[in-house]
Enzyme design. Structure first.
Site, short mmCIF file in Angstrom:
data_model
loop_
_atom_site.label_atom_id
_atom_site.label_comp_id
_atom_site.label_asym_id
_atom_site.label_seq_id
_atom_site.Cartn_x
_atom_site.Cartn_y
_atom_site.Cartn_z
N HIS A 101 0.73 -1.14 -0.06
CA HIS A 101 0.17 -0.04 0.03
C HIS A 101 0.90 1.25 0.08
O HIS A 101 1.96 1.31 0.70
CB HIS A 101 -0.86 0.13 1.29
CG HIS A 101 -2.11 1.01 1.23
ND1 HIS A 101 -1.84 2.51 1.47
CD2 HIS A 101 -3.20 0.84 0.77
CE1 HIS A 101 -2.62 2.97 1.34
NE2 HIS A 101 -3.75 2.38 1.03
N GLU A 173 -4.63 2.09 -7.04
CA GLU A 173 -4.87 3.36 -6.11
C GLU A 173 -4.00 4.53 -6.53
O GLU A 173 -2.90 4.64 -6.05
CB GLU A 173 -4.63 2.89 -4.70
CG GLU A 173 -5.44 1.79 -4.33
CD GLU A 173 -5.64 1.72 -2.61
OE1 GLU A 173 -6.77 1.31 -2.30
OE2 GLU A 173 -4.68 1.83 -1.99
O1 LIG Z 1 -6.88 0.96 1.40
C1 LIG Z 1 -7.78 1.49 0.80
C2 LIG Z 1 -7.51 2.81 0.19
O2 LIG Z 1 -6.23 3.31 0.48
C3 LIG Z 1 -8.49 3.96 0.09
O3 LIG Z 1 -8.64 4.52 1.50
P1 LIG Z 1 -9.58 5.57 1.68
O4 LIG Z 1 -10.84 5.15 0.77
O5 LIG Z 1 -9.78 6.04 2.93
O6 LIG Z 1 -9.12 6.93 0.88
#
Ligand SMILES: O=C[C@H](O)COP(=O)(O)O
Length: 262
Positions: A101, A173
């Site tokens: 991540h 992401e």
């Molecule tokens: O792991 C999930 C993603 O990093 C998205 O997080 P978020 O929806 O809080 O921005």
């Protein structure tokens, strides 16, 4: 048979222990009675903090929701204080693990090499790696695809060389959309997710599910349609009602495609 749609959640470090278990029980209740999960063509997973994994596994027992960890180490055993092995996660009953991540790259200086080693260890231990990737700065969809394809190859290449060709999910992401007020536009997400999936299907990585994460919440799945393989949810899944709303959208989407195919 590969699922048609994937909905994953990472709770990051937002919840306490009891809060995690309470949320898990509420989500388990919603999922158990939801028509979206009836035919088994939706894939659901949740990544709680490590100490809550056992309780979360228990909460989701007898539901289609799989549990996994937000990180793991690349060795299976040894003197690695503070780390957790894929072997133990698998032994506990985890089916998935999140790898690489953006927050792990940023705060813990994780490198491409480490992410590749973790991906290899996940596959070696029969865990489905959910490999995170995405550009740091806003760019065109074409550039985002190039960067993500490169990251996917970096992560999966060493495992493929070892013949570890197990299932893997790519979580696209864009870093600028994580923790933001709103996600990237549906047009942009759709173009990148489709482009990335097509590129990987053509080369050695084989067909991979590509899901989108970054401020995803209710409403996005309906806008995206089948252009992404699903969503990787963060903050906007914290309210069980929001999670249910997203499952409702998934049901509509799955039903529409069934009708379309029929
Ligand atoms: O792991 C999930 C993603 O990093 C998205 O997080 P978020 O929806 O809080 O921005």
């Amino acid at each position: 048979m590969k699922p048609e749609l994937t909905l994953g959640v990472s709770l990051k470090m937002y919840f306490g222990y009891q809060q995690t278990l309470e949320w898990s029980r509420q989500i388990a209740e919603i999922v158990s009675h939801h028509p979206a999960t009836r035919d088994g063509n939706i894939e659901l997973f949740v990544f709680p903090s490590l100490p809550a994994i056992a309780g979360t596994l228990e909460a989701f027992r007898d539901t289609p929701v799989k549990v996994g960890a937000q990180n793991m180490f690349w060795e299976d055993t040894g003197a690695y204080t503070g780390e957790v092995s894929g072997a133990m996660l698998h032994e506990m009953g985890c089916g998935y693990v999140e790898i690489g991540h953006a927050e792990r790259r940023r705060y813990f200086a994780e490198t491409d090499r480490q992410i590749a080693d973790k991906t290899t260890a996940a596959l070696r231990n029969q865990l489905i790696p959910v490999i995170c990737m995405g550009e740091a700065e806003r760019c065109s969809a074409a550039e985002a695809i190039e960067q993500a394809v490169e990251q996917a190859h970096q992560a999966l290449g060493p495992a493929e060389k070892l013949g570890l060709t197990g299932d893997a999910i790519l979580a696209y992401e864009p870093q600028w959309a994580i923790g933001a007020k709103e996600p990237a536009s549906a047009e942009f997400i759709g173009e990148v997710c489709q482009g990335l999936a097509e590129r990987l299907a053509r080369d050695a990585s084989g067909a991979r599910r590509v899901i989108y994460g970054g401020s995803a919440g209710p409403g996005l799945l309906s806008q995206l349609g089948r252009r992404s393989g699903g969503l990787f949810l963060g903050r906007f899944s914290h309210q069980p009602a929001a999670y249910k709303a997203i499952l409702d959208e998934a049901f509509t989407l799955l039903n529409a495609s069934t009708k379309g195919n029929g």
